[in-house]
Design a protein around this motif. Structure first.
Motif, PDB file in Angstrom:
ATOM      1  N   LEU A 108       0.834  -1.205   0.000  1.00  0.00           N
ATOM      2  CA  LEU A 108       0.000   0.000   0.000  1.00  0.00           C
ATOM      3  C   LEU A 108       0.867   1.253   0.000  1.00  0.00           C
ATOM      4  CD1 LEU A 108      -2.767  -0.968   2.581  1.00  0.00           C
ATOM      5  CD2 LEU A 108      -2.929  -0.935   0.089  1.00  0.00           C
ATOM      6  N   PRO A 109       0.417   2.300  -0.684  1.00  0.00           N
ATOM      7  CA  PRO A 109       1.179   3.558  -0.700  1.00  0.00           C
ATOM      8  C   PRO A 109       1.413   4.088   0.720  1.00  0.00           C
ATOM      9  CG  PRO A 109      -0.599   3.631  -2.308  1.00  0.00           C
ATOM     10  CD  PRO A 109      -0.798   2.387  -1.500  1.00  0.00           C
ATOM     11  N   GLY A 110       2.639   4.426   1.015  1.00  0.00           N
ATOM     12  CA  GLY A 110       2.986   5.010   2.302  1.00  0.00           C
ATOM     13  C   GLY A 110       3.170   4.013   3.424  1.00  0.00           C
ATOM     14  N   ARG A 111       2.951   2.719   3.158  1.00  0.00           N
ATOM     15  CA  ARG A 111       3.053   1.695   4.206  1.00  0.00           C
ATOM     16  C   ARG A 111       2.374   2.165   5.487  1.00  0.00           C
ATOM     17  NH1 ARG A 111       8.863  -0.815   4.684  1.00  0.00           N
ATOM     18  NH2 ARG A 111       7.632  -2.121   6.034  1.00  0.00           N
ATOM     19  N   PRO A 112       1.034   2.259   5.496  1.00  0.00           N
ATOM     20  CA  PRO A 112       0.325   2.762   6.681  1.00  0.00           C
ATOM     21  C   PRO A 112       0.743   2.019   7.949  1.00  0.00           C
ATOM     22  CG  PRO A 112      -1.201   2.348   4.879  1.00  0.00           C
ATOM     23  CD  PRO A 112       0.129   1.804   4.455  1.00  0.00           C
ATOM     24  N   ASP A 113       0.704   2.738   9.072  1.00  0.00           N
ATOM     25  CA  ASP A 113       1.107   2.149  10.346  1.00  0.00           C
ATOM     26  C   ASP A 113       0.188   1.004  10.742  1.00  0.00           C
ATOM     27  OD1 ASP A 113       3.302   3.952  10.778  1.00  0.00           O
ATOM     28  OD2 ASP A 113       1.814   5.493  11.199  1.00  0.00           O
ATOM     29  N   LEU A 114      -1.116   1.196  10.572  1.00  0.00           N
ATOM     30  CA  LEU A 114      -2.094   0.144  10.824  1.00  0.00           C
ATOM     31  C   LEU A 114      -3.025   0.074   9.631  1.00  0.00           C
ATOM     32  CD1 LEU A 114      -1.561   1.599  13.784  1.00  0.00           C
ATOM     33  CD2 LEU A 114      -3.321   0.021  14.470  1.00  0.00           C
ATOM     34  N   VAL A 115      -3.377  -1.149   9.250  1.00  0.00           N
ATOM     35  CA  VAL A 115      -4.307  -1.346   8.144  1.00  0.00           C
ATOM     36  C   VAL A 115      -5.411  -2.281   8.632  1.00  0.00           C
ATOM     37  CG1 VAL A 115      -4.588  -2.219   5.801  1.00  0.00           C
ATOM     38  CG2 VAL A 115      -2.474  -1.063   6.450  1.00  0.00           C
ATOM     39  N   PHE A 116      -6.638  -1.845   8.425  1.00  0.00           N
ATOM     40  CA  PHE A 116      -7.808  -2.642   8.772  1.00  0.00           C
ATOM     41  C   PHE A 116      -8.426  -3.116   7.458  1.00  0.00           C
ATOM     42  CE2 PHE A 116      -7.001   0.362  12.122  1.00  0.00           C
ATOM     43  CZ  PHE A 116      -7.157  -0.374  13.290  1.00  0.00           C
ATOM     44  N   PRO A 117      -7.948  -4.257   6.916  1.00  0.00           N
ATOM     45  CA  PRO A 117      -8.384  -4.687   5.582  1.00  0.00           C
ATOM     46  C   PRO A 117      -9.892  -4.889   5.480  1.00  0.00           C
ATOM     47  CG  PRO A 117      -6.533  -6.016   6.345  1.00  0.00           C
ATOM     48  CD  PRO A 117      -6.976  -5.175   7.491  1.00  0.00           C
ATOM     49  N   LYS A 118     -10.492  -5.439   6.514  1.00  0.00           N
ATOM     50  CA  LYS A 118     -11.928  -5.700   6.512  1.00  0.00           C
ATOM     51  C   LYS A 118     -12.723  -4.411   6.314  1.00  0.00           C
ATOM     52  CE  LYS A 118     -15.487  -7.531   9.603  1.00  0.00           C
ATOM     53  NZ  LYS A 118     -15.724  -8.137  10.914  1.00  0.00           N
ATOM     54  N   HIS A 119     -12.213  -3.307   6.807  1.00  0.00           N
ATOM     55  CA  HIS A 119     -12.903  -2.022   6.753  1.00  0.00           C
ATOM     56  C   HIS A 119     -12.312  -1.079   5.706  1.00  0.00           C
ATOM     57  CE1 HIS A 119     -14.897  -3.346  10.379  1.00  0.00           C
ATOM     58  NE2 HIS A 119     -13.718  -3.588  10.914  1.00  0.00           N
ATOM     59  N   ARG A 120     -11.292  -1.548   4.971  1.00  0.00           N
ATOM     60  CA  ARG A 120     -10.605  -0.721   3.962  1.00  0.00           C
ATOM     61  C   ARG A 120     -10.158   0.615   4.577  1.00  0.00           C
ATOM     62  NH1 ARG A 120      -9.088  -2.822  -0.703  1.00  0.00           N
ATOM     63  NH2 ARG A 120      -9.295  -0.868  -1.798  1.00  0.00           N
ATOM     64  N   LEU A 121      -9.556   0.522   5.742  1.00  0.00           N
ATOM     65  CA  LEU A 121      -9.123   1.692   6.491  1.00  0.00           C
ATOM     66  C   LEU A 121      -7.612   1.626   6.716  1.00  0.00           C
ATOM     67  CD1 LEU A 121      -9.819   4.244   8.231  1.00  0.00           C
ATOM     68  CD2 LEU A 121     -10.099   2.660  10.147  1.00  0.00           C
ATOM     69  N   ALA A 122      -6.922   2.701   6.356  1.00  0.00           N
ATOM     70  CA  ALA A 122      -5.481   2.827   6.585  1.00  0.00           C
ATOM     71  C   ALA A 122      -5.266   3.933   7.612  1.00  0.00           C
ATOM     72  CB  ALA A 122      -4.763   3.171   5.287  1.00  0.00           C
ATOM     73  N   VAL A 123      -4.477   3.645   8.636  1.00  0.00           N
ATOM     74  CA  VAL A 123      -4.234   4.608   9.712  1.00  0.00           C
ATOM     75  C   VAL A 123      -2.754   4.970   9.742  1.00  0.00           C
ATOM     76  CG1 VAL A 123      -4.341   5.007  12.206  1.00  0.00           C
ATOM     77  CG2 VAL A 123      -6.151   3.697  11.076  1.00  0.00           C
ATOM     78  N   PHE A 124      -2.506   6.263   9.760  1.00  0.00           N
ATOM     79  CA  PHE A 124      -1.155   6.779   9.929  1.00  0.00           C
ATOM     80  C   PHE A 124      -1.071   7.446  11.294  1.00  0.00           C
ATOM     81  CE2 PHE A 124      -1.574   6.704   5.322  1.00  0.00           C
ATOM     82  CZ  PHE A 124      -0.363   6.153   4.934  1.00  0.00           C
ATOM     83  N   VAL A 125      -0.044   7.120  12.059  1.00  0.00           N
ATOM     84  CA  VAL A 125       0.211   7.776  13.337  1.00  0.00           C
ATOM     85  C   VAL A 125       1.369   8.729  13.089  1.00  0.00           C
ATOM     86  CG1 VAL A 125       0.780   7.463  15.764  1.00  0.00           C
ATOM     87  CG2 VAL A 125      -0.552   5.706  14.555  1.00  0.00           C
ATOM     88  N   HIS A 126       1.034  10.015  13.016  1.00  0.00           N
ATOM     89  CA  HIS A 126       2.032  11.025  12.652  1.00  0.00           C
ATOM     90  C   HIS A 126       2.572  11.738  13.880  1.00  0.00           C
ATOM     91  CE1 HIS A 126       1.618  10.493   8.482  1.00  0.00           C
ATOM     92  NE2 HIS A 126       0.725  11.415   8.203  1.00  0.00           N
ATOM     93  N   GLY A 127       3.881  11.924  13.897  1.00  0.00           N
ATOM     94  CA  GLY A 127       4.512  12.771  14.888  1.00  0.00           C
ATOM     95  C   GLY A 127       4.310  14.225  14.489  1.00  0.00           C
ATOM     96  N   CYS A 128       3.935  15.046  15.437  1.00  0.00           N
ATOM     97  CA  CYS A 128       3.624  16.455  15.151  1.00  0.00           C
ATOM     98  C   CYS A 128       4.828  17.194  14.565  1.00  0.00           C
ATOM     99  CB  CYS A 128       3.138  17.151  16.415  1.00  0.00           C
ATOM    100  SG  CYS A 128       1.636  16.414  17.088  1.00  0.00           S
ATOM    101  N   PHE A 129       6.020  16.901  15.054  1.00  0.00           N
ATOM    102  CA  PHE A 129       7.216  17.594  14.586  1.00  0.00           C
ATOM    103  C   PHE A 129       7.545  17.224  13.140  1.00  0.00           C
ATOM    104  CE2 PHE A 129      11.862  17.716  14.015  1.00  0.00           C
ATOM    105  CZ  PHE A 129      12.100  19.053  14.271  1.00  0.00           C
ATOM    106  N   TRP A 130       7.626  15.948  12.849  1.00  0.00           N
ATOM    107  CA  TRP A 130       8.077  15.499  11.534  1.00  0.00           C
ATOM    108  C   TRP A 130       7.051  15.705  10.441  1.00  0.00           C
ATOM    109  CZ3 TRP A 130      12.982  15.016  11.090  1.00  0.00           C
ATOM    110  CH2 TRP A 130      13.744  14.634  12.202  1.00  0.00           C
ATOM    111  N   HIS A 131       5.768  15.632  10.797  1.00  0.00           N
ATOM    112  CA  HIS A 131       4.715  15.729   9.784  1.00  0.00           C
ATOM    113  C   HIS A 131       3.995  17.071   9.824  1.00  0.00           C
ATOM    114  CE1 HIS A 131       5.105  11.508   8.563  1.00  0.00           C
ATOM    115  NE2 HIS A 131       5.447  11.312   9.829  1.00  0.00           N
ATOM    116  N   ARG A 132       4.454  17.994  10.661  1.00  0.00           N
ATOM    117  CA  ARG A 132       3.995  19.387  10.695  1.00  0.00           C
ATOM    118  C   ARG A 132       2.515  19.508  11.019  1.00  0.00           C
ATOM    119  NH1 ARG A 132       8.105  20.831  12.297  1.00  0.00           N
ATOM    120  NH2 ARG A 132       7.570  22.987  12.017  1.00  0.00           N
ATOM    121  N   HIS A 133       2.134  19.070  12.192  1.00  0.00           N
ATOM    122  CA  HIS A 133       0.755  19.195  12.645  1.00  0.00           C
ATOM    123  C   HIS A 133       0.395  20.680  12.729  1.00  0.00           C
ATOM    124  CE1 HIS A 133      -2.412  18.106  15.922  1.00  0.00           C
ATOM    125  NE2 HIS A 133      -2.965  18.398  14.761  1.00  0.00           N
ATOM    126  N   PRO A 134      -0.571  21.116  11.905  1.00  0.00           N
ATOM    127  CA  PRO A 134      -0.930  22.546  11.881  1.00  0.00           C
ATOM    128  C   PRO A 134      -1.388  23.054  13.249  1.00  0.00           C
ATOM    129  CG  PRO A 134      -1.958  21.388  10.051  1.00  0.00           C
ATOM    130  CD  PRO A 134      -1.368  20.334  10.951  1.00  0.00           C
TER     131      PRO A 134
END
Length: 151
Positions: free
Chosen positions: A46-72
């Motif tokens: 999957l693009p971006g290699r999501p941190d968690l993937v829930f295949p049954k629900h077609r849900l990809a979860v990314f856990v982003h660090g505020c510093f590295w991913h620039r949390h607005p």
């Protein structure tokens, strides 16, 4: 402001920053498992290699660090005081990459949930976000609540 560490020590320090199995990611995984959600980790297909993937629900979860991913608007998304050109380019590339990966996942029919590091302190909020994302990912026919009969 001058960096307090010499370049060799700074490089060693930055090399220890992990990309997966981080504390925030482990918190989300524990919460998901506790509420009965089963998932896969870092799916390479999957693009971006999501941190968690829930295949049954077609849900990809990314856990982003505020510093590295620039949390607005987050105070954790501070800007280093040295090498500004480098950091501005680095952070802009991170944000652009995150948007590109989310768009690619959505184009493949996945829903994307981003959980920010600063919001993971409250386990109840993490649980609510996961439940809402899973519920929203279900087909409309599965979302109709069952009516209870009263006698």
């Amino acid at each position: 402001m001058v960096d307090k560490l010499d370049p060799v020590r700074r490089s060693a320090n930055m090399a220890r920053v992990r990309g997966k199995d981080t504390g925030p990611e482990l918190r989300v995984r524990r919460t998901a498992h506790r509420i009965g959600l089963r998932f896969r980790l870092h799916r390479k297909d999957l693009p971006g290699r999501p941190d968690l993937v829930f295949p049954k629900h077609r849900l990809a979860v990314f856990v982003h660090g505020c510093f590295w991913h620039r949390h607005p608007g987050c105070p954790r998304a501070s800007m280093p005081s040295t090498r500004l050109d480098f950091w501005e380019a680095k952070f802009a590339a991170n944000v652009e990459r995150d948007a590109r990966q989310a768009a690619a996942l959505e184009a493949q029919g996945w829903r994307v949930l981003v959980l920010w590091e600063c919001g993971l302190k409250d386990e109840a909020l993490v649980e609510t976000a996961l439940r809402e994302a899973v519920f929203a990912a279900r087909p409309a026919s599965d979302r109709v609540p069952h009516k209870e009969t009263t006698q």
